[in-house]
Write an enzyme that holds these catalytic residues in place. Structure first.
Site, PDB file in Angstrom:
ATOM      1  N   HIS A   1       0.862  -1.185   0.000  1.00 47.58           N
ATOM      2  CA  HIS A   1       0.000   0.000   0.000  1.00 47.58           C
ATOM      3  C   HIS A   1       0.899   1.237   0.000  1.00 47.58           C
ATOM      4  O   HIS A   1       1.863   1.302   0.767  1.00 47.58           O
ATOM      5  CB  HIS A   1      -0.910  -0.010   1.232  1.00 47.58           C
ATOM      6  CG  HIS A   1      -1.858   1.137   1.234  1.00 47.58           C
ATOM      7  ND1 HIS A   1      -2.970   1.185   0.409  1.00 47.58           N
ATOM      8  CD2 HIS A   1      -1.852   2.313   1.915  1.00 47.58           C
ATOM      9  CE1 HIS A   1      -3.602   2.327   0.596  1.00 47.58           C
ATOM     10  NE2 HIS A   1      -2.940   3.027   1.506  1.00 47.58           N
TER      11      HIS A   1
ATOM     12  N   GLU B   1       8.785   1.215  -3.231  1.00 47.38           N
ATOM     13  CA  GLU B   1       7.924   0.023  -3.295  1.00 47.38           C
ATOM     14  C   GLU B   1       8.671  -1.111  -3.998  1.00 47.38           C
ATOM     15  O   GLU B   1       8.604  -2.272  -3.594  1.00 47.38           O
ATOM     16  CB  GLU B   1       6.633   0.315  -4.065  1.00 47.38           C
ATOM     17  CG  GLU B   1       5.676   1.254  -3.359  1.00 47.38           C
ATOM     18  CD  GLU B   1       4.364   1.419  -4.120  1.00 47.38           C
ATOM     19  OE1 GLU B   1       3.823   0.427  -4.617  1.00 47.38           O
ATOM     20  OE2 GLU B   1       3.884   2.567  -4.220  1.00 47.38           O
TER      21      GLU B   1
ATOM     22  N   THR C   1      -5.566  -8.758   6.159  1.00 49.90           N
ATOM     23  CA  THR C   1      -6.642  -9.226   7.033  1.00 49.90           C
ATOM     24  C   THR C   1      -7.938  -8.649   6.464  1.00 49.90           C
ATOM     25  O   THR C   1      -7.885  -7.789   5.574  1.00 49.90           O
ATOM     26  CB  THR C   1      -6.416  -8.746   8.484  1.00 49.90           C
ATOM     27  OG1 THR C   1      -6.334  -7.311   8.458  1.00 49.90           O
ATOM     28  CG2 THR C   1      -5.156  -9.330   9.086  1.00 49.90           C
TER      29      THR C   1
ATOM     30  N   LEU D   1      -9.715  -3.418   5.394  1.00 47.92           N
ATOM     31  CA  LEU D   1      -8.993  -2.850   4.252  1.00 47.92           C
ATOM     32  C   LEU D   1      -7.707  -2.136   4.689  1.00 47.92           C
ATOM     33  O   LEU D   1      -7.732  -1.293   5.583  1.00 47.92           O
ATOM     34  CB  LEU D   1      -9.907  -1.854   3.514  1.00 47.92           C
ATOM     35  CG  LEU D   1      -9.286  -1.164   2.290  1.00 47.92           C
ATOM     36  CD1 LEU D   1      -9.061  -2.155   1.160  1.00 47.92           C
ATOM     37  CD2 LEU D   1     -10.155  -0.002   1.828  1.00 47.92           C
TER      38      LEU D   1
HETATM   39  C1  GRF Z   1       1.291   0.893  -6.307  1.00 49.29           C
HETATM   40  O1  GRF Z   1       1.521   2.222  -5.908  1.00 49.29           O
HETATM   41  C2  GRF Z   1       0.759   0.071  -5.165  1.00 49.29           C
HETATM   42  O2  GRF Z   1       1.285   0.425  -3.940  1.00 49.29           O
HETATM   43  C3  GRF Z   1      -0.710   0.399  -5.222  1.00 49.29           C
HETATM   44  O3  GRF Z   1      -1.020   0.486  -6.576  1.00 49.29           O
HETATM   45  C4  GRF Z   1       0.149   0.811  -7.321  1.00 49.29           C
HETATM   46  C5  GRF Z   1       0.351  -0.306  -8.295  1.00 49.29           C
HETATM   47  O4  GRF Z   1       1.393  -0.066  -9.174  1.00 49.29           O
HETATM   48  N1  GRF Z   1      -1.463  -0.574  -4.476  1.00 49.29           N
HETATM   49  P1  GRF Z   1       1.927  -1.264 -10.103  1.00 49.29           P
HETATM   50  O5  GRF Z   1       0.702  -1.838 -10.816  1.00 49.29           O
HETATM   51  O6  GRF Z   1       2.601  -2.269  -9.235  1.00 49.29           O
HETATM   52  O7  GRF Z   1       2.857  -0.599 -11.069  1.00 49.29           O
END
Ligand code: GRF
Length: 214
Positions: free
Chosen positions: A109, A174, A141, A144
């Site tokens: 997230h 990420e 879980t 959300l």
């Molecule tokens: C990411 O920012 C993720 O955290 C969020 O949606 C975006 C998805 O990006 N849940 P991708 O499809 O992985 O490029």
């Protein structure tokens, strides 16, 4: 050899980061399938080009959440996953679905949970005047964007940021923390203790972005 199934809805850049790390580092695991709820999702073409098995379960082709999830579950179970990853998967999942995969279902997230669950995280962080933003990998879980946190990354918010610039900076981290969390999971390095996730060898479960103004 652990079997990973990844659910996407769009671009799939987190899915790509995980597949690339898995392949490059020779994890004791493999991506068994990439499944999208959106026909033609960008990430599917990339996965196919990698030789990965792909499938689409279009939520719009189902009358309700229950039948959609039944079809999705059937598609997932064909690959008998040890680990199911939500990677930009934009459907809310029922408690029944989440409980079926409990303990082997992860999500990423784009905020420092528990702040800013839900949508438009970057806009909301900017509006709130946050000076730090980030991303969280957590076990899923039924609530959300909740669940035991595996790993978080923090990035600075600059005064001249807009949503797109902040999103780019967060996405870059990420792509580091999701592969890291999956690497730990497939190598059995995570422990759930009292509802919290601990790394077996006490590896840092955080990352601070230290680059300049990317
Ligand atoms: C990411 O920012 C993720 O955290 C969020 O949606 C975006 C998805 O990006 N849940 P991708 O499809 O992985 O490029």
């Amino acid at each position: 050899m652990k079997r990973i199934v990844i659910l996407i809805s769009g671009r799939g850049s987190n899915m790509q980061a995980i597949q690339q790390a898995c392949r490059a580092e020779g994890w004791n695991a493999g991506v068994a399938a990439v499944i999208s709820n959106v026909p033609g999702a960008e990430g599917l073409a990339w996965a196919q080009a990698q030789g990965l098995s792909t499938a689409t379960v279009d939520h719009r082709a189902h009358a309700d959440r229950a039948t959609f999830e039944a079809a999705l579950t059937a598609q997932i179970e064909r690959h008998a996953p040890d680990l199911l990853l939500l990677a930009g998967f934009m459907r809310i999942l029922t408690a029944g679905f989440v409980e079926r995969f409990a303990g082997r279902l992860l999500n990423i997230h784009p905020s420092l949970l528990p702040a800013f669950g839900g949508l438009h995280t970057h806009r909301r962080a900017l509006e709130a005047g946050c000076k730090v933003a980030g991303a969280t990998v957590h076990f899923v879980t039924p609530a959300l964007d909740h669940g035991p946190i595996v790993l978080q990354a923090a990035v600075p918010v600059h005064g001249d940021d807009d949503e797109a610039r902040l999103a780019r900076r967060v996405l870059a981290v990420e792509h580091r923390i999701y592969p890291q969390a999956v690497r730990w999971f497939v190598h059995d390095e995570l422990r759930l203790e009292g509802g919290q996730v601990r790394h077996r060898d006490a590896a840092p479960q955080w990352l601070f972005y230290t680059g300049d103004r990317a």
